[in-house]
Design an enzyme around this catalytic site. Structure first.
Site, PDB file in Angstrom:
ATOM      1  N   GLY A   1       0.828  -1.200   0.000  1.00 63.65           N
ATOM      2  CA  GLY A   1       0.000   0.000   0.000  1.00 63.65           C
ATOM      3  C   GLY A   1       0.859   1.244   0.000  1.00 63.65           C
ATOM      4  N   CYS A   2       0.352   2.307   0.574  1.00 64.44           N
ATOM      5  CA  CYS A   2       1.038   3.598   0.577  1.00 64.44           C
ATOM      6  C   CYS A   2       2.442   3.483   1.152  1.00 64.44           C
ATOM      7  CB  CYS A   2       0.228   4.599   1.394  1.00 64.44           C
ATOM      8  SG  CYS A   2       1.093   6.139   1.704  1.00 64.44           S
ATOM      9  N   PHE A   3       3.437   3.902   0.380  1.00 64.53           N
ATOM     10  CA  PHE A   3       4.808   3.751   0.864  1.00 64.53           C
ATOM     11  C   PHE A   3       5.118   4.655   2.051  1.00 64.53           C
ATOM     12  CE2 PHE A   3       6.182   6.000  -3.402  1.00 64.53           C
ATOM     13  CZ  PHE A   3       5.496   7.151  -3.061  1.00 64.53           C
TER      14      PHE A   3
ATOM     15  N   TYR B   1      -3.843  11.903   6.422  1.00 63.54           N
ATOM     16  CA  TYR B   1      -3.605  10.523   5.999  1.00 63.54           C
ATOM     17  C   TYR B   1      -2.647   9.821   6.959  1.00 63.54           C
ATOM     18  CZ  TYR B   1      -2.738   6.554   2.938  1.00 63.54           C
ATOM     19  OH  TYR B   1      -2.654   5.285   2.429  1.00 63.54           O
TER      20      TYR B   1
END
Length: 206
Positions: A38-40, A184
């Site tokens: 997913g999001c690094f 986020y």
């Protein structure tokens, strides 16, 4: 665009996760791993907190050099996954421990081509082995977790060999530490770090 609400992983509690039955010995461990979950930004934050890890670089793996940039990768058609390159001291933390944290803390390996509300193949769960030993250990550990019923759904993590790693743009590096109040980071990275601190305090940097 990264969405704010994370998914829910129905997994065995991290502190009861099994260790790899066939870990990689330190004298055969390259000290370099490439993982995508997913999001690094969030995966980087988890591994940067670990004792024995000297660097974590956010970037792209799975596609070609000419399209290894954020705007192209976000379209989901370049073949890349958002990934991190981890450099570590095998005498202090091994590839097996990195894998255990990958599955138990860093992401949900049962979500195909997504993590929570982040959707697309660029957010897929993938391991990019740097050598045959890592590939063997990763495949064996996935089979071990499936057999142990570690998750309520099958693991969909892919093992993708032969792909170079391309560092992401400078503004992506060390993003969570530099932007702790970004929404986020607060909603997705922070819970992972809280889980890491609660379940594996002995693995953290002092």
């Amino acid at each position: 665009m990264k969405a704010v609400i994370p998914g829910t992983s129905l997994a065995m509690h991290p502190d009861r996760f099994p260790d790899p039955a066939d870990p990689l010995p330190a004298d055969r461990d390259s000290g370099r791993a490439i993982l995508a979950g997913g999001c690094f930004w969030c995966v980087e934050a988890v591994y940067a907190a670990l004792d024995g890890v000297s660097s974590v670089v956010s970037g792209y793996a799975g596609g070609s050099a000419d399209s290894a940039h954020y705007e192209a990768v976000c379209g989901g058609r370049t073949g890349h996954a958002e990934a991190v390159e981890i450099t570590y001291d095998p005498a202090r933390i091994g590839f097996g421990e990195l894998l255990k944290l990958f599955f138990s803390v860093a992401h949900d390996p049962t979500q195909k081509d997504r993590q929570g509300n982040d959707r697309g193949p660029q957010y897929r769960s993938a391991i990019f082995p740097v050598d045959a030993d890592q590939e063997r250990v990763a495949r064996a550990y996935i089979a071990q977790l499936d057999n142990a019923g570690a998750f309520t759904a099958p693991i969909v993590t892919t093992i993708e060999t032969g792909h170079p790693f391309y560092p992401a743009e400078d503004y992506h590096q060390d993003f969570a530490r530099r932007n702790p109040n970004q929404p986020y980071i607060q909603h997705v990275a922070r819970p992972k770090l809280d889980k890491l601190h609660a379940a594996f305090p002995d693995l953290l940097k002092s």
